[in-house]
Design an enzyme around this catalytic site. Sequence first.
Site, PDB file in Angstrom:
ATOM      1  N   ASP A 349      14.066  64.556  51.559  1.00 46.15           N
ATOM      2  CA  ASP A 349      12.705  64.226  51.114  1.00 46.15           C
ATOM      3  C   ASP A 349      12.678  63.052  50.133  1.00 46.15           C
ATOM      4  O   ASP A 349      11.596  62.627  49.711  1.00 46.15           O
ATOM      5  CB  ASP A 349      12.056  65.447  50.447  1.00 46.15           C
ATOM      6  CG  ASP A 349      11.787  66.560  51.459  1.00 46.15           C
ATOM      7  OD1 ASP A 349      11.636  66.251  52.662  1.00 46.15           O
ATOM      8  OD2 ASP A 349      11.739  67.726  51.054  1.00 46.15           O
ATOM      9  N   LYS A 376       8.635  63.743  59.551  1.00 51.09           N
ATOM     10  CA  LYS A 376       8.162  64.415  58.338  1.00 51.09           C
ATOM     11  C   LYS A 376       6.630  64.353  58.312  1.00 51.09           C
ATOM     12  O   LYS A 376       6.003  64.157  59.343  1.00 51.09           O
ATOM     13  CB  LYS A 376       8.794  63.764  57.105  1.00 51.09           C
ATOM     14  CG  LYS A 376      10.296  64.012  57.013  1.00 51.09           C
ATOM     15  CD  LYS A 376      10.579  65.484  56.816  1.00 51.09           C
ATOM     16  CE  LYS A 376      12.053  65.807  56.824  1.00 51.09           C
ATOM     17  NZ  LYS A 376      12.313  67.244  56.851  1.00 51.09           N
TER      18      LYS A 376
HETATM   19  C1  S3P Z   1      12.379  72.314  53.555  1.00 49.73           C
HETATM   20  C2  S3P Z   1      13.245  71.717  54.420  1.00 49.73           C
HETATM   21  C3  S3P Z   1      13.206  70.298  54.773  1.00 49.73           C
HETATM   22  C4  S3P Z   1      12.325  69.487  53.812  1.00 49.73           C
HETATM   23  C5  S3P Z   1      11.052  70.187  53.481  1.00 49.73           C
HETATM   24  C6  S3P Z   1      11.335  71.542  52.856  1.00 49.73           C
HETATM   25  C7  S3P Z   1      12.507  73.760  53.297  1.00 49.73           C
HETATM   26  O1  S3P Z   1      12.674  70.170  56.076  1.00 49.73           O
HETATM   27  O2  S3P Z   1      12.045  68.224  54.352  1.00 49.73           O
HETATM   28  O3  S3P Z   1      10.272  69.438  52.577  1.00 49.73           O
HETATM   29  O4  S3P Z   1      11.886  74.260  52.331  1.00 49.73           O
HETATM   30  O5  S3P Z   1      13.224  74.426  54.056  1.00 49.73           O
HETATM   31  P1  S3P Z   1      13.617  70.236  57.402  1.00 49.73           P
HETATM   32  O6  S3P Z   1      14.168  71.586  57.474  1.00 49.73           O
HETATM   33  O7  S3P Z   1      12.681  69.939  58.543  1.00 49.73           O
HETATM   34  O8  S3P Z   1      14.632  69.157  57.193  1.00 49.73           O
END
Ligand code: S3P
Length: 478
Positions: A349, A376
């Site tokens: 992120d 995203k």
């Molecule tokens: C998160 C995982 C990440 C991240 C998101 C929060 C989480 O996403 O980008 O802001 O809380 O598990 P991805 O699992 O799609 O990478």
Amino acid sequence: MSHSAPSTTSPKAGFHTESATPGTVTAAAGAKALAGDVTVPGDKSISHRSLIMGALSVGETTVTGLLEGEDVLRTAACMSALGAKVQKDGATWRVWGRGIGGLTEPDDVLDMGNSGTGARLIAGVLAAYPFTSIMTGDASLRRRPMQRVIAPLSLAGASFAARAGGRLPMAITGAKMPLPLNYESPVASAQVKSAVLLAGLHAPGATTVIEPAPTRDHTERMFRHFGVEVESTLLTGANAAGLGGKNKVRVVGQPELSGRKIVVPGDPSSAAFLVVAALIVPGSKVTVRNVGMNPLRTGLFDTLREMGADIAYINAREEAGEPVADLEVRASKLKGIVVPAARAPSMIDEYPILSVAAAFAEGETRMEGLAELKVKESDRLALMANGLKACGVDARAEGETLIVRGGARPKGDATIAVHLDHRIAMSFLVLGFAAEKPIAVDDASAIATSFPGFVDLMNGLGAKISDLPAADMPPVSK
Ligand code: S3P
């Protein structure tokens, strides 16, 4: 605007943030040195999980430090729509759960707003209940891929009807008895891992997920905090069997969960904006207290230190199973580096704000392996490359790599379209502090999804963000 008036799940539960800052806001250029000693709102990932685990436990779970951002409030509303009691009591959130298998059919559509984490984790829970729920979200979330959770959860016995390409809205009919999976995920995603683990929590026997690289382990840590039997193994050497470097997580399902006390640390992904602001505005010194320092989240801080950043970790400690520290940051001269693809899961992120830091670093910064950035809240790879260019920075996307050549002070003087993406909005406002001319973003309301109070906090440190667009700001850049 979809952020300001949650339509389905929210009003019933009645959880509201401070009113979002609507419309265009502008960061004045040439901020004087930033100074202060502050905290940031609670960790978004841990906040979602605390509410979900509270709802799956019997008795009272208390949560302090919960992020009261719109994404998390959607999850709170969703848990109450599924039969848990969720109540805000001063600074403490209280959840009275229904126990594993005890959630009940929601009587309306579950609107997850902007939240990919809420949507995917809760899809994992719903896959284990034999009723039908319908899930939707805002325009950004309705563009994001859900097939990555639909695939494993279908194997567990749930059925889905989604729009083309596995997009929301979708209907989920859970399994009567979810099967314990042994699932190898093609994507390094904590959301996918967590969806499978949450379904597995309801299944008889052991569920195993293998992920291509370790991703944030907040679900596993919180499972442990609730007494769930969970084991993580980094596959190396003799136990790898061709899966070297991958991470295996195994959970034993159908535990009896009882309520716990949860203390949520400050979100390192929110602290990131203050840290980079302090690094790039000359003369700054900012302390950010109580920041989550889970090693699977601190890739940005490691990277910035490699670039020459003066960031000291003080008072390192542990709270409710998560490492925490205070960060002391001083303005620093940065140099460009190569950020390897292997680091992406620990800072996924943070690339938007890292690319802002890179604009002030001498030489080239190459950020590799960023395919996930395209899916995203927006296509962050394209938006950062184009937005930086509009601000006069030498930046380009090449395949899955973002390349920024920094050093000269960016011109600024642009209005950036944020496409419902909170981190794009905050990144360009921070860039504005140290540019030659102001930078505006067209929709600051998105910031409330993860960082309510961002504008006031930044202004308290000495920045000048105002909601009056500078009269001579250029039109929104393409
Ligand atoms: C998160 C995982 C990440 C991240 C998101 C929060 C989480 O996403 O980008 O802001 O809380 O598990 P991805 O699992 O799609 O990478």
